[in-house]
Motif scaffolding. Structure first.
Motif, PDB file in Angstrom:
ATOM      1  N   PRO A 389      27.578  46.454  36.038  1.00  0.00           N
ATOM      2  CA  PRO A 389      28.912  46.008  36.460  1.00  0.00           C
ATOM      3  C   PRO A 389      28.915  45.943  37.984  1.00  0.00           C
ATOM      4  N   VAL A 390      28.976  44.768  38.527  1.00  0.00           N
ATOM      5  CA  VAL A 390      28.812  44.604  39.971  1.00  0.00           C
ATOM      6  C   VAL A 390      30.115  44.919  40.702  1.00  0.00           C
ATOM      7  N   GLN A 391      30.000  45.830  41.658  1.00  0.00           N
ATOM      8  CA  GLN A 391      31.086  46.101  42.600  1.00  0.00           C
ATOM      9  C   GLN A 391      30.581  45.692  43.981  1.00  0.00           C
ATOM     10  N   ILE A 392      31.481  45.683  44.937  1.00  0.00           N
ATOM     11  CA  ILE A 392      31.069  45.257  46.267  1.00  0.00           C
ATOM     12  C   ILE A 392      31.662  46.210  47.311  1.00  0.00           C
ATOM     13  N   SER A 393      30.836  46.572  48.254  1.00  0.00           N
ATOM     14  CA  SER A 393      31.256  47.535  49.271  1.00  0.00           C
ATOM     15  C   SER A 393      32.030  46.837  50.392  1.00  0.00           C
ATOM     16  N   LYS A 394      32.563  47.629  51.294  1.00  0.00           N
ATOM     17  CA  LYS A 394      33.349  47.108  52.417  1.00  0.00           C
ATOM     18  C   LYS A 394      32.545  46.147  53.273  1.00  0.00           C
ATOM     19  N   ASP A 395      31.220  46.433  53.367  1.00  0.00           N
ATOM     20  CA  ASP A 395      30.375  45.564  54.181  1.00  0.00           C
ATOM     21  C   ASP A 395      29.624  44.518  53.341  1.00  0.00           C
ATOM     22  N   GLY A 396      30.138  44.259  52.125  1.00  0.00           N
ATOM     23  CA  GLY A 396      29.644  43.135  51.343  1.00  0.00           C
ATOM     24  C   GLY A 396      28.377  43.372  50.560  1.00  0.00           C
ATOM     25  N   VAL A 397      27.966  44.620  50.355  1.00  0.00           N
ATOM     26  CA  VAL A 397      26.752  44.905  49.578  1.00  0.00           C
ATOM     27  C   VAL A 397      27.111  44.993  48.097  1.00  0.00           C
ATOM     28  N   PRO A 398      26.510  44.148  47.237  1.00  0.00           N
ATOM     29  CA  PRO A 398      26.767  44.257  45.797  1.00  0.00           C
ATOM     30  C   PRO A 398      25.948  45.404  45.200  1.00  0.00           C
ATOM     31  N   ALA A 493      37.230  39.553  40.710  1.00  0.00           N
ATOM     32  CA  ALA A 493      36.718  38.589  41.695  1.00  0.00           C
ATOM     33  C   ALA A 493      37.844  37.890  42.442  1.00  0.00           C
ATOM     34  N   ALA A 494      38.927  37.556  41.737  1.00  0.00           N
ATOM     35  CA  ALA A 494      40.032  36.849  42.395  1.00  0.00           C
ATOM     36  C   ALA A 494      40.682  37.726  43.457  1.00  0.00           C
ATOM     37  N   TYR A 495      40.940  38.979  43.127  1.00  0.00           N
ATOM     38  CA  TYR A 495      41.553  39.884  44.100  1.00  0.00           C
ATOM     39  C   TYR A 495      40.646  40.082  45.311  1.00  0.00           C
ATOM     40  N   LEU A 496      39.367  40.312  45.054  1.00  0.00           N
ATOM     41  CA  LEU A 496      38.433  40.566  46.147  1.00  0.00           C
ATOM     42  C   LEU A 496      38.341  39.365  47.086  1.00  0.00           C
ATOM     43  N   ALA A 497      38.380  38.156  46.533  1.00  0.00           N
ATOM     44  CA  ALA A 497      38.279  36.959  47.376  1.00  0.00           C
ATOM     45  C   ALA A 497      39.554  36.735  48.179  1.00  0.00           C
ATOM     46  N   GLU A 498      40.698  36.843  47.483  1.00  0.00           N
ATOM     47  CA  GLU A 498      41.968  36.494  48.112  1.00  0.00           C
ATOM     48  C   GLU A 498      42.493  37.590  49.031  1.00  0.00           C
ATOM     49  N   LYS A 499      42.312  38.848  48.624  1.00  0.00           N
ATOM     50  CA  LYS A 499      42.939  39.943  49.361  1.00  0.00           C
ATOM     51  C   LYS A 499      41.972  40.734  50.235  1.00  0.00           C
ATOM     52  N   ARG A 500      40.676  40.659  49.951  1.00  0.00           N
ATOM     53  CA  ARG A 500      39.726  41.459  50.716  1.00  0.00           C
ATOM     54  C   ARG A 500      38.646  40.628  51.394  1.00  0.00           C
ATOM     55  N   GLY A 501      38.693  39.336  51.196  1.00  0.00           N
ATOM     56  CA  GLY A 501      37.739  38.474  51.880  1.00  0.00           C
ATOM     57  C   GLY A 501      36.309  38.692  51.429  1.00  0.00           C
ATOM     58  N   LEU A 502      36.123  39.083  50.169  1.00  0.00           N
ATOM     59  CA  LEU A 502      34.792  39.371  49.637  1.00  0.00           C
ATOM     60  C   LEU A 502      34.521  38.497  48.418  1.00  0.00           C
ATOM     61  N   SER A 503      33.415  37.787  48.419  1.00  0.00           N
ATOM     62  CA  SER A 503      33.049  36.932  47.293  1.00  0.00           C
ATOM     63  C   SER A 503      31.962  37.612  46.465  1.00  0.00           C
ATOM     64  N   VAL A 504      32.363  38.224  45.379  1.00  0.00           N
ATOM     65  CA  VAL A 504      31.401  38.913  44.530  1.00  0.00           C
ATOM     66  C   VAL A 504      30.511  37.909  43.801  1.00  0.00           C
ATOM     67  N   THR A 505      31.066  36.740  43.449  1.00  0.00           N
ATOM     68  CA  THR A 505      30.257  35.731  42.745  1.00  0.00           C
ATOM     69  C   THR A 505      29.146  35.205  43.651  1.00  0.00           C
ATOM     70  N   LYS A 506      29.477  34.967  44.914  1.00  0.00           N
ATOM     71  CA  LYS A 506      28.468  34.493  45.857  1.00  0.00           C
ATOM     72  C   LYS A 506      27.397  35.552  46.089  1.00  0.00           C
ATOM     73  N   ALA A 507      27.829  36.817  46.171  1.00  0.00           N
ATOM     74  CA  ALA A 507      26.869  37.910  46.373  1.00  0.00           C
ATOM     75  C   ALA A 507      25.904  38.007  45.197  1.00  0.00           C
ATOM     76  N   VAL A 508      26.415  37.807  43.973  1.00  0.00           N
ATOM     77  CA  VAL A 508      25.563  37.858  42.778  1.00  0.00           C
ATOM     78  C   VAL A 508      24.587  36.689  42.775  1.00  0.00           C
ATOM     79  N   LEU A 509      25.090  35.495  43.035  1.00  0.00           N
ATOM     80  CA  LEU A 509      24.223  34.309  43.037  1.00  0.00           C
ATOM     81  C   LEU A 509      23.114  34.432  44.079  1.00  0.00           C
TER      82      LEU A 509
END
Length: 717
Positions: A389-398, A493-509
């Motif tokens: 289950p992928v999470q993402i840190s404050k500095d964008g590390v999946p 993913a939607a919350y992280l992109a819109e509210k935290r400026g983090l793209s979990v899908t891009k990090a996974v890809l």
């Protein structure tokens, strides 16, 4: 004298061939080389009231033909022998209600005891008494069924020799003798009625000597029953622990011994296995058969067995060093299946079904979720697919973690980072400390915390390792999982992109591409989400299997919803209750959901399968094997998602699957069949029907663009 053997000589298990479905071979390490006997204590007493006729009948129907029915013999005032688990009747009958003023005081083994005793009632009087469940952690739904106390003769009529046998246990011969009743005389009377007794057991040396001296019992196997080691045997005035050191003496009046499981596999104070003893081998050298008791599915046992009663049974019959000659169990289906379906399986045994075994946070039943230990265990267990289950840190590390809220699977609440708690309604109710509030270097300093899904039942997982292991980045996970299929789960993913400026899908890809997974056709890569918008991002990656998870229990899905799912997903995950509906832990019915989704060429994976018995319906007999089998053989699901992959992987290799539904253990449980035996007064209230999945439940807007990072406010708000 029994000695201790090195535990390392037992694990990994060396497997023997003692199955009833294959030719008997001399390699089976019982005394005579034949498969162990299964003894059903009071019938199937893990489900029905002990010693009731339905309990005995279920034991006969649900297990192998090599079954022996256990009867604890008590005597009535008029000398009738009855099958009942205790000398006192009040714990497992309604006698205190039927005869409220007839409790008496007696000395039982020199201990003052008050209660309702069978010797104070004629059998005709006891016919007014009904059996009830005497173990309070088990279902009481059959207490209103008016199951009557059975005579020994009635239970004996159920025995179909030579395929089944009768075992009479005489625990209190001396007590009855002091009150002018003779168990010995009763047993002799059975021979005049054509009752064949296969085994007679007792913890009393003198009683067994007298039985053995009678010619009518020359074909009966006499068994000396060991009690706790500190207790005193009345004939010799020695402790049972002392008698254990003189097996040669035991052989003078008995053909075998029945011992608590701790005599063979002792555990320490924390419920971890110690070295096995040499008792079985020592007894076999003296010509004594060894039977083990206290094999019960619905009580905590050694953590080494990961709450899997099948694993515990196999440790007594299939360990490469010894095999007991029989297993006494309240759940006889488990040792029967262990003997007939699982003994003799090696690690390289082939799967008999194509069902995928997918881990849930790695082997999170054994180690803290999503740690290197959990992933290594899942891989060594043989899971087909290992999940992250992928999470993402404050500095964008999946990285892999079971929840976006760090407090659910780490010790973050005990650290200086606890002041970073925040309330974010878009994610969950209540406060949380979220992965995007800490950098990866900060997260690495946290200790993992093993999940406790059944804490309210006081069932905990592997406490020695509850804070062990290291968290892994997605890149590290891909390296650990090399050679296995992988499942990457993406949520929020939607919350992280819109509210935290983090793209979990891009990090996974990006991580998959760097690891070469965008070029490989194998191993299997699965991308899972409860969101259509996430899976659409991966639409062009045809090499990846997109898995749509239905986030709620449903009974069906309409055609439009399924057609919509087909546009962005290749398979579906549903919950167990969406396949077999339940009410108060009883199966009620089966849905057509799996077949319907499969008719649209959508494979169906089901979650979550756990070993803890409280996670299973009563119908599954507190055995994960029975539950898994009902979904694989009965519902024909394509995959099992489990936090104990070893149990599920072993299931897929069991030999009984070769025989179709001929073996009773491979016949799937029929939903509602057990519930039909509950009287109206005790029936659980009907549950409201589960909803149908509509297209409106599936449709959602595309993922929002990645925005600038927003601040995370400390504290609750």
């Amino acid at each position: 004298m029994w000695k201790f053997m090195a535990l390392s000589s037992v694990f990994p298990l060396l497997f023997l061939h003692c199955s009833l479905f294959v030719a008997l071979v001399s390699g089976c390490k019982t005394l005579q080389g034949s498969p162990p006997v299964v003894i059903a204590r009071g019938g199937f007493s893990g489900i029905f009231p002990d010693s009731s006729l339905p309990s005995y009948n279920l034991a006969l129907k649900a297990t192998s033909t090599n079954i022996t029915l256990w009867c604890d013999v008590q005597l009535t005032k008029d000398g009738v022998g009855i099958c009942f688990p205790d000398i006192k009747l009040d714990n497992a009958t309604d006698i205190s209600i039927v005869y409220p003023g007839k409790a008496k005081d007696y000395s039982v083994n020199k201990v003052p005891t008050r209660g309702w005793f069978s010797l104070d009632f004629n059998f005709n009087e006891l016919e007014n008494v009904s059996l009830v469940q005497g173990v309070y952690s088990r279902t009481n739904k059959f207490d209103g069924s008016n199951y009557h106390i059975s005579t020994v003769e009635n239970v004996a009529k159920l025995v179909k020799s030579p395929s089944t046998g009768l075992w009479l246990n005489v625990q209190h011969d001396t007590f009855y003798k002091h009150h002018n009743l003779s168990v010995e005389k009763f047993l002799l009377s059975l021979s005049t009625k054509g009752v064949s007794i296969n085994y007679i057991s007792s913890p009393n040396v003198d009683f067994l000597r007298r039985v053995r001296s009678k010619s009518v019992f020359k074909k009966t196997v006499t068994i000396f029953r060991f009690l706790e080691q500190y207790k005193i045997e009345p004939t010799t005035n020695k402790t049972y622990g002392a008698l254990l050191k003189n097996l040669k003496f035991i052989r003078t009046f008995a053909s075998g011994i029945l011992v608590p499981k701790g005599y063979i596999w002792p555990v320490d104070s924390q419920l971890y296995l110690q070295q096995h003893t040499s008792l079985v081998s020592d007894a076999h050298k003296q010509g004594l058969k060894v039977f083990v008791s206290d094999i019960v599915n619905d009580v905590p046992f050694s953590y080494n067995f990961s709450y899997d009663p099948m694993a515990e049974c196999l440790s007594f019959i299939d360990n490469g060093n010894f095999s007991v000659d029989g297993i006494l169990s309240d759940f006889p289906v488990t040792p029967s299946a262990a003997i007939n379906c699982f003994s003799g399986l090696g690690r390289n045994a082939k799967k008999q079904v194509e069902t995928l075994i997918i881990s849930k946070y790695g082997a999170s039943g054994d180690y803290p979720a999503c740690t290197d230990l959990a992933y290594k265990k899942a891989k060594s267990d043989g899971a087909d697919v290992i999940d992250c289950p992928v999470q993402i840190s404050k500095d964008g590390v999946p990285f892999c973690l079971s929840s976006i809220d760090l407090s659910k699977s780490t010790t973050v609440s005990d650290t200086k980072f606890r002041n970073r708690a925040a309330i974010i309604p878009e994610i969950q109710n209540g406060s949380g400390i979220y992965t995007f509030s800490l950098t990866w270097n900060e997260i690495k300093t946290l200790n993992p915390s093993i999940l406790k899904p059944f804490e309210k039942y006081l069932l905990f997982r592997n406490p020695k390792f509850k804070n062990q292991g290291k968290f892994v980045t997605l890149s590290d996970f891909l390296s650990l999982a090399k050679g296995s299929g992988i499942l990457i789960n993406i949520e929020n993913a939607a919350y992280l992109a819109e509210k935290r400026g983090l793209s979990v899908t891009k990090a996974v890809l990006n991580t998959l591409k760097k690891s070469g997974y965008d070029e490989q056709r194998s191993p299997k890569v699965m991308i899972q989400s409860t969101h259509k918008s996430v899976l659409k991002i991966f639409k062009d990656k045809s090499k990846y299997e997109r898995v749509y998870k239905v986030g709620e229990n449903i009974r069906d899905a309409d055609k439009k919803a399924i057609e919509d799912i087909k546009t962005f997903a290749d398979s579906v995950v549903v919950q167990k209750a969406s396949v077999f509906t339940q009410s108060e832990a009883f199966l009620v019915n089966s849905t057509n959901l799996v077949a319907r989704l499969q008719s649209f060429k959508l494979p169906v994976y089901v979650e979550t399968f756990s070993n803890e018995f409280v996670s299973q319906a009563w119908d599954y007999y507190s055995d994960a094997f029975v539950e898994i089998n009902s979904y694989v053989v009965g519902a024909k699901v394509n995959g099992i998602i489990t936090d104990f992959p070893k149990t599920a992987v072993r299931y897929t290799k069991n030999k009984c699957l070769k025989h179709g539904n001929k073996a009773p253990y491979i016949s799937p449980i029929q939903p509602g069949k057990l519930l039909k035996q509950v009287t109206d007064f005790y029936l659980p209230p009907p549950s409201p029907p589960l909803p149908v999945l509509h297209d409106s439940n599936v449709t959602e807007p595309p993922l929002p663009s990645v925005s600038k990072k927003l601040p995370i406010f400390s504290g609750a708000r």
